[in-house]
Structure formats: C-alpha cells, structure tokens
Scaffold this motif. Structure first.
Motif, short mmCIF file in Angstrom:
data_model
loop_
_atom_site.label_atom_id
_atom_site.label_comp_id
_atom_site.label_asym_id
_atom_site.label_seq_id
_atom_site.Cartn_x
_atom_site.Cartn_y
_atom_site.Cartn_z
N ASN A 366 -14.66 17.33 18.30
CA ASN A 366 -13.40 17.74 17.68
C ASN A 366 -13.28 17.04 16.33
O ASN A 366 -13.23 15.81 16.28
CB ASN A 366 -12.22 17.36 18.58
N PRO A 367 -13.26 17.79 15.23
CA PRO A 367 -13.24 17.14 13.91
C PRO A 367 -12.04 16.23 13.67
O PRO A 367 -12.10 15.33 12.83
CB PRO A 367 -13.24 18.33 12.93
N ASP A 368 -10.95 16.45 14.42
CA ASP A 368 -9.75 15.63 14.24
C ASP A 368 -9.76 14.36 15.08
O ASP A 368 -8.92 13.48 14.90
CB ASP A 368 -8.50 16.45 14.58
N ASP A 369 -10.71 14.26 16.02
CA ASP A 369 -10.83 13.03 16.83
C ASP A 369 -11.59 11.96 16.06
O ASP A 369 -12.41 12.27 15.19
CB ASP A 369 -11.57 13.33 18.14
N THR A 370 -11.33 10.72 16.40
CA THR A 370 -12.13 9.63 15.84
C THR A 370 -13.43 9.50 16.62
O THR A 370 -13.57 10.07 17.72
CB THR A 370 -11.37 8.31 15.91
N LYS A 373 -12.53 7.96 19.98
CA LYS A 373 -11.97 8.85 20.98
C LYS A 373 -13.01 9.83 21.51
O LYS A 373 -12.97 10.23 22.68
CB LYS A 373 -10.79 9.63 20.39
N THR A 374 -13.99 10.20 20.66
CA THR A 374 -15.05 11.11 21.10
C THR A 374 -15.83 10.51 22.25
O THR A 374 -16.18 11.20 23.22
CB THR A 374 -16.00 11.42 19.93
N ASP A 408 -12.88 6.24 12.13
CA ASP A 408 -12.92 7.39 11.22
C ASP A 408 -12.93 8.69 12.02
O ASP A 408 -13.37 8.73 13.17
CB ASP A 408 -14.18 7.34 10.35
N LYS A 409 -12.47 9.75 11.39
CA LYS A 409 -12.47 11.05 12.04
C LYS A 409 -13.87 11.68 11.99
O LYS A 409 -14.64 11.44 11.05
CB LYS A 409 -11.46 11.99 11.38
N ALA A 411 -14.59 14.58 11.25
CA ALA A 411 -14.68 15.45 10.08
C ALA A 411 -15.30 14.74 8.87
O ALA A 411 -15.80 15.40 7.96
CB ALA A 411 -13.30 15.98 9.71
N THR A 412 -15.28 13.41 8.84
CA THR A 412 -15.82 12.66 7.69
C THR A 412 -17.33 12.47 7.78
O THR A 412 -17.94 11.99 6.84
CB THR A 412 -15.15 11.27 7.59
#
Length: 605
Positions: A366-370, A373-374, A408-409, A411-412
């Motif tokens: 999930n690009p919004d997870d860190t 959290k992943t 960091d997310k 997505a980065t």
C-alpha cells in the motif's frame, strides 16, 4: 594501435555536495562490448549519461570522434508525443536521408519485440513503451549503443533475440544489466564502478567474479601494509615527537595523511562488503503432494492457457516457469493460489499447505503505508521471522534499508527498493509453498545473490516465474515451459539444459535431409520417447487414487510422530509406545511402497 571513438579524461561530476566521479577516465573502441557493473548508487546510469553527453561536467573532458553517433536507451522512459503510432515513433529514430534504405529494418526489429506497429503509444503499457523505445534506439544504428537495463520487461525468447542482435551489432555497445547471463553472453570488457573509482578489465563479465576477488584481495594486502606502517609511525610519535618537533613536521603530516587514508580505506571496504543478510528460511511442513492439476482447461481473453493439463507438484520441488509474455504464466499462478478458477477440470491443494505469493504488480504494498506498517500491519515493534521475533528496524537493515526509512511511506521508494520490501515481507514467513512472480525486476546483483543463496537452501516447495536465466539455473530442478496456445512442456532440469536440448533438436531437424539421417533421428527418438500406452480401467482408477492415498499415509505418519514425541510416554505407557512405534514403521513402509507403485503406474504411460 587502436584508436578510441570516444573518451572521457579526468572527468569530475558532483550532485549536491557528493562527488560522484572524481578524475575518471575511460576509452571506448569500435569493437567494444562493455558490461558496466557496480552496486546501486555507485553512478552506473550517470556514467552512461556522461558518455551520452547529457550531463554538464564539473571538470575534465569528453571527446567524441567526428561523425560518431551515440544512441542511448535510458532506464526510465520519457516519451513526449504519445499520439504517434509505434511505427512512426520507431521511424523517427532513422535519419531523414536514410529512411528509404533503412525503414525495412523496422519490420525486422518490431516482430521479435512483439510490437503492433499500428498501436498508439498512448495505448501501450510501461513495458511495451520500453520495447518501442528499445526498437527506436536499435533502428538508429549508432556507432556507440548505450543500454541501461535493456532486458527489463522482456521475456526469455526476446532477451535471447536481443543477445544475438547485440553480439552481431556493427558498433560499440555499453550495457548496464542485472541479468548475469545476458552480460556474460554479450561482453568482452568490464567497467567496474567501485567507491567512486573506475576499474577496467579487458575481459567480459564472465570473468568478473574471479577478477573482482583478486582486486579486493590486493586491496586488503595494501590496507594491512598501511596499517602496519601506521602502527610504526604512531609508536615513533609517542616516543619522541616533542623532542624533534621542528625536524619532523613533514613526517608528522605524513602520519596524519596515512591515518586518514587508512580510516577511509576501512570505511570504504566496510560499505563494499556490506551485504544483505538473512537467516535460512524455515518452511512449515506440508504433505508430500502439494498440488495436483487434473485435466484442467483454462482460457483467458480468448487465448488457450491450459488444455487438458495434468501435473503434480510435490514437496521440495523447485520449479521455474518460463515462456513468452502472454502465454499464461501469471494466470497459471492465479489458478494455483485460487484467485482464478479453471473452466474445466480440478485443482487440488494439500490440506496442510500454506501459500506465500510474491506478486510482480506489488498489490501487497500500500503506497500510503510506512515500511514499518507494511511489515507489522497489526502494530507493534516486532515481526515473526521464521521461528524467532525480530525488531522491524533490524529486519529492514538486513535488506539494506536505512533505519531512518522505517517511518517513510512506500510511495517514496524506488522500484528496486519496493521489490526489496516486498521480498522482505514474503521471506519473513514463506510457508510451505513460496510463489515468486518475476522477483528479479529492478534488483541489483548483490540482492539477487542473497535471494539465490536463501532460496537454494529453502526446504519448502518453490515456484518461480522469471526471465533471468542465471537466477533460475542456480535454484530450480524442474522447468515448466509455456509455449503458447495451451502447449506446456515439463522438463526435469534447468532452463539452460532445456534450451540446449531444443537447440540440438532444431539442428538435427535442419540436418536430417537424407534417409540415413532421418532413420537415425527416428531411432534416437525411439530410445528417448517411449510410445504412449493406455491403462486399463482398473489401473487407471488405481492411479487416480494414489494422491489421496499418499496424503492419508503422510498425515497418519505426522500424527504418530506427534504421539511418540510426548514426554515420558515410554515410561508411563510402554505398551502404547511399542504399538505406535510399530504402526509408524509399518506406515512408513506402506508410504514407500505406495510411492513405488505410483511411479510404476506412471511409467506405464
């Protein structure tokens, strides 16, 4: 003496405050096939851009022989006009004065790259856009061809075609690739970017492992020599520096310089030798038969994927799945995981099988997870890795993530970093059946070597879809080749072994023009391929019941082993212990006999 067609002399390049290249020099000759290697972040792609003339240099000189064109395939594709057709886009790579004489090459290149010339660029996926850009780069026929990860998004057949094209290319080629087999097959020289320095070897990538080890060993000897000298100088300083201060100012300055160089050398070697570390994977034990496809039919988008397909996947199988894009490899995996259902036939998964699926589309991220959290979706600071718990930051460090990136997310992350994170998630608890769909995309060689080592030692069942031949050959013991239109071939061995057999068969077929050679071929085939036989009804029924019988015996053995592992059973219930021990021995013998009978029945076919 050969004359270079391009050279860099004492080139310096800095991004921000970090010097990327410092007084770097190189030369490229007309017949060079150069493999550019180095760890991520060393500046391989930047070096290609410097050679292409796309960067303004901070110092040094770039020289190109007059009339020499440089073609460049970047790793990240940027196309300005997406309203062009594929044909017109590729045609734009040909110089105006050469269109009439060179346009025929478009058909030669476009077919093996599996591109439709009439499609608009706006209709293409990222992978097909990259193929179109590759075709445009090749069609321009520059004297120097720069390729940055040219095998990305290509299937094995297309990679092998590109290999032959590059080997026969009339000009110099400079290539960055994580595909070891590709580099070995095309290169005759190696550029190694290592800690800001360029090391050159006039042998191809096939020699890189031996050569790089010799370089590092020599470096270690020099470092040890410098440390010994430093110890001697430090002793001199302690014993008499104050009494001879003026006389020995230069020696003292040399001491400080030597100390700084030694410390830098140690730090640089530490960075170089820092590799991804992962403990051996611990699979969950499963039944002997992991999965069975029985007379399965499947179509997808009006294409035959499976047609009357039957196969058993057994515990400890390491299977490589190969084939051209669009032949159904991913659909096959989705059938295996239950995400797709067969049109006809049955797919049976062992009751105790636990599946872990690595999806090349990264849907598990999930690009919004860190990153934290992943790996710990339920919260907390620890995740279970095999049989133990690890702190999430420590586990991320094993995959070469900076601890600061933990919050960091997703997505980065770059493509390679996202793949490393997905692998970290999959390899924490791989279960008893680990499925990896194109796991090598965007990964550097160090990461690939780590994964190869871990998967080679994995004691569970492994299924890998990949276009990386070296990666597959180092791991798998069985190959499933999707030829297209529902035709699937099973082969016990590596892809390279299968390829050799197919090449030999193709050569034999082309050479069999006389009756004698045709007779020899028939006799050889007769020895290799027994004629198919039809079993009687009773034998066919016995064969169909074998998987269930094996599964029942396997489960009974596991139950008996659990009972016999109880503490003090022998002292508290000796009769029961003897009874269960005898039953276990008999059941194991039955299982062995059943396997032998199963093999006998299959051999009749």
């Amino acid at each position: 003496m050969k004359t270079p067609i391009l050279s860099l002399k004492e080139v310096s390049l800095t991004f921000g405050i970090k010097p990327l290249f410092d007084h770097l020099s190189l030369s490229i000759y007309p017949d060079d096939r150069i493999a550019v290697v180095g760890r991520n972040g060393e500046g391989k792609s930047s070096l290609l851009k410097v050679i292409a003339g796309l960067y303004d240099l901070d110092g040094g000189e770039r020289w190109v022989m007059p009339g020499v064109e440089v073609g460049y395939l970047p790793q990240a594709i940027d196309i300005e006009d997406h309203n062009l057709t594929v044909y017109d886009f590729i045609l734009s790579g040909i110089m105006k004065g050469e269109i009439e004489t060179s346009s025929y090459l478009i058909d030669i290149i476009i077919a093996p790259l599996k591109l439709d010339p009439n499609n608009l660029l706006s209709e293409l996926s990222g992978g097909l856009l990259r193929r179109a850009f590759l075709a445009k780069t090749l069609i321009s026929s520059p004297k120097i061809l720069l390729l940055d990860e040219p095998t990305n998004h290509l299937d094995i057949d297309t990679i092998e075609w590109l290999e032959e094209y590059v080997k026969s290319y009339q000009g110099a080629v400079v290539c960055i690739s994580h595909d070891k087999a590709f580099l070995k097959n095309i290169s005759n020289k190696t550029f190694w970017l290592d800690r800001g320095k360029l090391k050159v070897n006039n042998l191809g990538f096939e020699n890189f492992e031996k050569w790089s080890l010799e370089v590092l060993e020599q470096e270690q000897r020099e470092l040890e020599k410098a440390e010994k000298k430093l110890d001697e100088e430090e002793l001199w300083k302690v014993q008499g520096i104050s009494a001879r201060r003026k006389r020995n100012q230069k020696r003292l300055a040399d001491l400080y310089t030597l100390r700084e160089k030694t410390q830098q050398g140690k730090a640089a070697r530490k960075i170089l030798l820092n590799k991804i570390h992962l403990d051996p994977l611990t699979p969950v034990l499963s039944s002997k038969m992991v999965c069975e496809f029985r007379d399965v039919y499947k179509t997808y988008e009006n294409k035959n994927i499976l047609e009357s397909f039957s196969m058993r996947i057994m515990r400890n199988d390491k299977i490589g799945i190969i084939g051209s894009n669009g032949t159904g490899k991913t659909t096959f995996l989705r059938l295996l995981t239950g995400e797709e259902q067969p049109d006809k036939g049955s797919i049976k998964i062992g009751k105790t099988v636990e599946v872990t699926y690595y999806d090349q589309k990264r849907v598990a991220l999930n690009p919004d997870d860190t990153l934290w959290k992943t790996l710990c979706p339920e919260g907390g600071e620890y995740l279970k890795v095999g049989e133990k718990f690890m702190h999430v930051v420590a586990y991320l460090k094993n995959f070469l993530f900076d601890p600061k990136q933990a919050r960091d997310k997703v997505a980065t992350l770059s493509g390679g970093q996202a793949n490393r994170l997905l692998l970290a998630k999959a390899l924490a608890n791989p279960g008893s059946l680990l499925i990896l769909d194109e796991p090598t995309n965007d990964l550097d060689m160090d990461t690939l070597e780590m994964i190869q080592d871990v998967l080679t030692d994995y004691q569970g069942t492994l299924i890998i879809v990949s276009h990386d031949r070296d990666f597959l050959d180092s791991i798998i013991n069985k190959t499933i080749y999707f030829e297209g239109n529902g035709v699937i071939e099973e082969f016990f061995g590596s892809y390279t072994e299968l390829r050799k057999i197919k090449d030999d068969q193709a050569k034999a077929k082309s050479n069999n023009n006389s009756k004698s050679s045709l007779k020899l071929k028939e006799e050889t085939n007769k020895d290799k391929v027994p004629s198919a036989k039809k079993l009687s009804y009773s034998l066919q029924r016995e064969l169909s019941l074998m998987p269930e019988k094996v599964l029942e015996l396997d489960q009974l053995i596991e139950q008996l082993e659990i009972i016999l592992s109880e503490q003090d059973l022998y002292q508290t219930a000796p009769d029961k212990f003897d009874e269960k021990s005898k039953q276990l021995e008999e059941t194991r013998q039955k299982l062995e006999d059943t396997w032998a009978r199963w093999q006998e029945l299959e051999s009749m076919l």
